[in-house]
Design a protein around this motif. Structure first.
Motif, short mmCIF file in Angstrom:
data_model
loop_
_atom_site.label_atom_id
_atom_site.label_comp_id
_atom_site.label_asym_id
_atom_site.label_seq_id
_atom_site.Cartn_x
_atom_site.Cartn_y
_atom_site.Cartn_z
N PHE A 107 21.10 -0.89 -10.47
CA PHE A 107 20.76 0.34 -9.73
C PHE A 107 21.59 1.47 -10.32
CE2 PHE A 107 19.69 -3.12 -6.95
CZ PHE A 107 18.48 -2.73 -6.41
N GLN A 108 20.89 2.52 -10.71
CA GLN A 108 21.62 3.63 -11.35
C GLN A 108 21.52 4.87 -10.47
OE1 GLN A 108 18.98 3.50 -14.67
NE2 GLN A 108 20.42 2.34 -15.92
N LEU A 109 22.58 5.65 -10.53
CA LEU A 109 22.55 6.91 -9.78
C LEU A 109 21.81 7.97 -10.58
CD1 LEU A 109 26.19 7.01 -8.37
CD2 LEU A 109 24.10 6.23 -7.24
N ARG A 110 21.18 8.91 -9.90
CA ARG A 110 20.50 10.04 -10.56
C ARG A 110 21.26 11.31 -10.16
NH1 ARG A 110 15.77 11.44 -9.06
NH2 ARG A 110 15.06 12.10 -11.08
N PRO A 111 22.31 11.61 -10.93
CA PRO A 111 23.16 12.75 -10.52
C PRO A 111 22.45 14.08 -10.68
CG PRO A 111 24.11 11.49 -12.35
CD PRO A 111 22.72 11.03 -12.19
N THR A 358 30.54 4.09 -5.55
CA THR A 358 29.16 4.12 -6.05
C THR A 358 28.32 3.02 -5.41
OG1 THR A 358 30.02 2.89 -7.94
CG2 THR A 358 29.54 5.23 -8.30
N ASP A 359 28.92 1.86 -5.11
CA ASP A 359 28.17 0.79 -4.44
C ASP A 359 27.68 1.27 -3.07
OD1 ASP A 359 29.13 -0.73 -6.58
OD2 ASP A 359 30.68 -1.74 -5.39
N PHE A 360 28.59 1.90 -2.33
CA PHE A 360 28.21 2.39 -0.99
C PHE A 360 27.10 3.42 -1.11
CE2 PHE A 360 32.76 1.27 -0.46
CZ PHE A 360 32.60 0.26 0.46
N PHE A 361 27.28 4.33 -2.07
CA PHE A 361 26.29 5.41 -2.23
C PHE A 361 24.92 4.82 -2.55
CE2 PHE A 361 23.99 8.86 -4.06
CZ PHE A 361 24.44 9.98 -3.39
N LYS A 362 24.88 3.83 -3.42
CA LYS A 362 23.59 3.23 -3.80
C LYS A 362 22.90 2.63 -2.57
CE LYS A 362 24.95 2.26 -8.58
NZ LYS A 362 25.40 1.26 -9.57
N LYS A 405 30.47 14.26 -3.30
CA LYS A 405 30.74 15.63 -3.78
C LYS A 405 30.12 15.82 -5.15
CE LYS A 405 34.94 16.71 -1.26
NZ LYS A 405 36.37 16.49 -1.23
N GLY A 406 30.28 14.83 -6.01
CA GLY A 406 29.77 14.94 -7.38
C GLY A 406 28.26 15.10 -7.41
N LEU A 407 27.58 14.44 -6.51
CA LEU A 407 26.13 14.47 -6.53
C LEU A 407 25.54 15.53 -5.61
CD1 LEU A 407 26.67 11.76 -8.02
CD2 LEU A 407 24.59 10.91 -6.98
N GLY A 408 26.42 16.21 -4.88
CA GLY A 408 25.94 17.31 -4.05
C GLY A 408 25.31 16.88 -2.74
N TYR A 419 18.28 9.79 -5.20
CA TYR A 419 19.54 9.71 -5.94
C TYR A 419 19.77 8.36 -6.63
CZ TYR A 419 20.92 14.14 -3.97
OH TYR A 419 20.98 15.46 -3.65
N VAL A 420 18.79 7.48 -6.55
CA VAL A 420 19.00 6.16 -7.16
C VAL A 420 17.71 5.68 -7.81
CG1 VAL A 420 18.43 4.76 -5.09
CG2 VAL A 420 20.10 3.90 -6.68
#
Ligand SMILES: Cc1cc2nc3c(=O)[nH]c(=O)nc-3n(C[C@H](O)[C@H](O)[C@H](O)COP(=O)(O)O)c2cc1C
Length: 431
Positions: A107-111, A358-362, A405-408, A419-420
């Motif tokens: 799973f990748q983030l889409r910043p 990042t795991d939590f965010f995903k 914060k980084g991803l807004g 975002y993922v």
């Protein structure tokens, strides 16, 4: 001089690998460490290039920790083989245990860029009436005195200091009312039970009287696999028996056994049925308590649908941190189909393998409402007691805030599926 845990430098990669293979194969040199620990050593010996994690130094104070893995190594050093095995092990070949970590890579983030600075970051949420300042929850874990003399109380004090929800395990080594008093706010109650209605009602009453607003029924540990786990621990326990006599006792289960004995009922013998339950048990538990009911251990859309149909109030997507069955199915991979099936009708929590912001965010982006952590806070507990648990919570919270914060994304509601994206593990394509 600081101690590192990698192999001696004078051995080249090939000889280190051979030495480890020899140790693995040798019954004479066998030490009771789980498969995962050997595999980390093999990786450090050059199966793969050593990662920063393999080569790190052992920290001496909680404040020195850079990420939660720093505590894992201290825990391994502090604990007896029996207790460290109990903490770290998965079941059987530990395929699920490993999948819980490796699946995050798919799973990748889409910043997004140029999102400006976020001044008022808000990680608060409310689930089933419980307000939380963070979506990071302390998963139920039994026998916490095996990791630190203050056990569940140290965890409760840390949860209070850092304001996180704590879930109390049926197998806790401290009575529930003491944990509630130390937490100073309602906690949730995790239930392991048997198909014995009077026993279940006794357990539920105890949690209700302690003021728990929710009960989390764990449905993923069958008696068979439980026995296998128990046998494995027992084998190690023989070596440090004195330590294990008391710390693995669950006061709640023992109280129930004693109470049943007093009225001439041999509950202990009937507990062989522990955790072999069906949907009728779920209905009975739902009807027997005013507490909100969550099921922990759901991994398929079919069971998610049944949860909704049976009036369950919430789901915890979990494979018990790789300790239930060796399906190879990680929790994060199971999440999307469950989110789709539930369609927002009941809250979804998830655990198993969460170690990074990042795991939590995903998981939040894929539709989870909150994320529970297990081993990371137990590593903190085993390393530095309450202070270690606090440090783990600080680190994870701050890592999540950095990603947000980084991803807004200023709050949890703004963390959406946009975002993922998921990489196809077979073809490497993303979609
Ligand atoms: C030492 C240990 C004890 C656990 N005890 C329980 C328990 O009593 N009840 C339960 O539902 N889950 C229990 N779990 C599973 C956790 O609640 C959680 O599902 C799991 O640890 C999450 O995975 P993680 O450790 O990779 O974060 C335990 C896990 C560990 C590591």
């Amino acid at each position: 001089m600081r101690k590192t845990r990698v192999m001696p430098n004078h051995l080249d990669k090939t000889s280190r690998r051979s030495l480890l293979r020899f140790l693995l194969a040798s019954p004479l040199l066998f030490t009771p460490r789980p498969v995962a620990a050997f595999e980390r050593l093999l990786a450090a010996a050059g199966e793969n290039e050593p990662t920063a994690q393999e080569a790190r130094e052992i920290i001496k104070a909680a404040t020195e920790a850079i990420d939660v893995f720093d505590f894992e190594f201290v825990a391994e050093r502090n604990l007896s083989p029996a207790h460290y095995t109990y903490l770290s092990m998965g079941v059987q070949h530990e395929v699920t245990l490993r999948a819980n970590r490796t699946a995050f890579d798919d799973f990748q983030l889409r910043p997004r860029r140029l999102v400006g600075s976020i001044r008022d970051l808000d990680t608060s949420t409310q689930i089933l009436g419980t307000k939380m300042s963070s979506p990071i929850i302390l998963a139920p874990a039994s026998s916490q005195k095996a990791f630190h003399p203050e056990g569940e109380l140290a965890v409760a004090r840390a949860a209070k200091r850092k304001d996180h929800l704590q879930i109390f395990s049926t197998g806790s080594s401290t009575p529930i009312e003491e944990v509630v008093a130390a937490r100073g706010a309602p906690i949730w109650f995790q239930l392991y039970t048997a198909d014995i209605p009077t026993f279940t009602r006794m357990q539920l009453r105890e949690a209700e009287e302690a003021g728990c607003p929710a009960v989390v029924l764990t449905v993923d540990v069958t008696a068979t696999i439980f026995d296998q786990n128990r046998d494995r621990i027992r084998r190690f326990r023989r070596e440090d028996n004195a330590e294990c006599q008391t710390c693995h006792q669950s006061s709640m289960v023992q109280d129930a056994i004693d109470a049943a004995h007093a009225v001439g009922f041999d509950l202990e013998r009937r507990l062989d049925n522990l955790m072999i339950l069906d949907w009728d048990n779920v209905d009975r538990i739902r009807d027997a308590t005013p507490m909100k009911l969550l099921l922990k251990g759901i991994l398929t859309r079919e069971d998610a649908r049944l949860c909704v149909e049976h009036g369950v109030d919430g789901i915890v997507v979990s494979n018990h941190g790789g300790r239930a069955e060796d399906s190879g199915l990680s929790a994060i991979e199971a999440l999307p189909e469950i989110v789709e099936e539930v369609g927002g009708r009941i809250p979804i929590l998830i655990d198993s393998g969460f170690r990074r912001g990042t795991d939590f965010f995903k998981a939040l982006a894929l539709g989870a409402d909150a994320v529970c952590i297990g081993r990371p806070y137990l590593w903190g507990l085993a390393s530095f007691g309450q202070e270690g648990v606090e440090a783990v919570l600080d680190i994870l919270r701050s890592e999540l805030e950095i990603v947000m914060k980084g991803l807004g994304t200023p709050n949890l509601a703004s963390i959406t599926p946009a975002y993922v994206r998921r990489k196809c593990s077979a073809c490497g394509q993303s979609g």
